[in-house]
Design an enzyme around this catalytic site. Structure first.
Site, PDB file in Angstrom:
ATOM      1  N   CYS A 118       0.854  -1.039  -0.031  1.00  0.00           N
ATOM      2  CA  CYS A 118       0.020  -0.012  -0.039  1.00  0.00           C
ATOM      3  C   CYS A 118       0.640   1.188  -0.018  1.00  0.00           C
ATOM      4  CB  CYS A 118      -0.853   0.033   1.337  1.00  0.00           C
ATOM      5  SG  CYS A 118      -1.937   1.325   1.367  1.00  0.00           S
ATOM      6  N   GLY A 219      -1.802  -4.964 -11.402  1.00  0.00           N
ATOM      7  CA  GLY A 219      -1.122  -3.875 -12.161  1.00  0.00           C
ATOM      8  C   GLY A 219      -1.631  -3.703 -13.602  1.00  0.00           C
ATOM      9  N   ARG A 243      -8.265  -2.195  -9.608  1.00  0.00           N
ATOM     10  CA  ARG A 243      -9.020  -1.149 -10.304  1.00  0.00           C
ATOM     11  C   ARG A 243      -9.883  -1.404 -11.476  1.00  0.00           C
ATOM     12  NH1 ARG A 243      -5.321   3.209 -11.791  1.00  0.00           N
ATOM     13  NH2 ARG A 243      -3.769   1.493 -12.240  1.00  0.00           N
TER      14      ARG A 243
END
Length: 353
Positions: A118, A219, A243
């Site tokens: 993080c 990623g 995401r």
């Protein structure tokens, strides 16, 4: 079928077998990343509908906070029926993390994941998250203590380094394996990058070359195509969606389906995405009350993309005060789409995402 979808025969064969994380076996090579403020039980249920065999992760849990509270936080709550499930922990204190890991297993965790990636300041300034890349001895001690404390596999999620001048992932990953980690997920960015620039998958490939435990690529996994490209370029044992699933809980399932069948599912229509948004909103309200509605605002804006009127709808959904207001807005948008409003072409949708 496009050559872009063609995986090498050896990789295709490997990816068709279960993922072995120590003694635990997962029947999918696609994992849903832990995301703070996102991957609660409501979101995980939506993802699991389309990816029933994928490993899900809770939001990351603060081991220090857990040490001082009598009641476990809601973010640690898992449904006993939702398996496979991992609880992710963060901290820099090996003893607190070991204690938290025991509680995680009692809650039903199939694996315990330690967050060492993080990039957020409030996490790193206290020694957690990606700051552990600069403290490999502490990171080793954490893994050793947690491994001793629990009888489920312990895994690590991290980045390639602190900055371009400190890309330390090769030594760090080897240390994590030697300390007893049974799997490592590597996000191909440095802490300094945050989420900017491109993920450097070549570093994931280099980690894969030197480790014997599973390596998961993370990623820029925003599509089936990106997942296949990452797997082919890195030789990784699987991919983790992050995401790319915001406002799109279908992604892990789409990738999983392709890996298992060699076929690409048709993408959900704008109406189907909005129906999912409505269900998400209502479930968050049922689970968390008015706080759930406030949390739902960001989710609703993520869903509202790629169709005529989406920008206006995003603005309205971002300020909803109650669940009915949100449902009415979504229903009105669905009705407009059903009546033939122009839908943006698929290539424009990809740009919008």
């Amino acid at each position: 079928m496009s050559e872009f979808f063609m995986l090498s025969p050896a990789l295709k064969a490997k990816l068709s077998t279960p993922l072995k994380i120590g003694s635990f076996e997962v029947k999918s090579r696609v994992l849903q990343s832990p995301l703070s403020g996102v991957t609660d039980m409501v979101f995980r249920r939506l993802v699991r509908r389309y990816a029933p065999e994928s490993m899900m992760y809770t939001e990351m849990v603060n081991a220090t906070g857990l040490h001082y509270v009598k009641q476990l936080p809601k973010i640690m709550e898992v449904d006993r029926n939702e398996r496979p499930i991992s609880i992710q922990l963060f901290d820099c204190r090996p003893d607190f993390l070991a204690e938290a890991a025991v509680k995680a297993v009692e809650e039903g965790a199939d694996t315990v994941d330690i967050n060492m990636g993080c990039p957020v300041n409030k996490i790193t300034k206290n020694g957690g998250g990606s700051s552990l890349l600069r403290q490999p001895e502490v990171a080793e001690a954490i893994v050793r203590e947690v491994v001793k404390a629990v009888n489920v596999p312990v895994t690590v999620k991290t980045r390639i380094g602190w900055s371009d001048k400190e890309i330390t992932i090769l030594d760090f990953a080897k240390r994590m394996q030697d300390a007893g980690a049974q799997m490592i997920t590597v996000h191909g960015r440095t802490r300094a990058q945050g989420y900017n620039g491109n993920a450097r998958w070549e570093w994931i490939a280099r980690v894969k070359e030197i480790l014997s435990i599973p390596v998961i690529g993370n990623g820029d996994i925003f599509s089936v195509e990106a997942a296949l490209k990452c797997l082919e370029q890195t030789g990784a044992d699987g991919v983790m969606c992050s995401r790319g699933t915001l406002g799109y809980p279908f992604l892990a399932g789409e990738i999983d389906y392709f890996l298992k069948t060699g076929e690409k599912l048709p993408p959900p229509t704008p109406i189907q995405r909005l129906e999912c948004a409505r269900e998400h909103l209502q479930a968050l309200y049922e689970y968390k009350g008015d706080r759930g509605v406030r949390q739902a605002r960001k989710h609703m804006t993520w869903y509202a993309k790629g169709f005529a009127g989406a920008a206006d709808l995003r603005g309205q959904l971002s300020v909803i005060e109650n669940v009915q207001q949100g449902v009415d807005l979504i229903d009105r948008a669905i009705e407009q789409l059903a009546n033939g409003y122009e839908v943006i072409e698929e290539n424009q949708l990809a740009t919008a995402q």
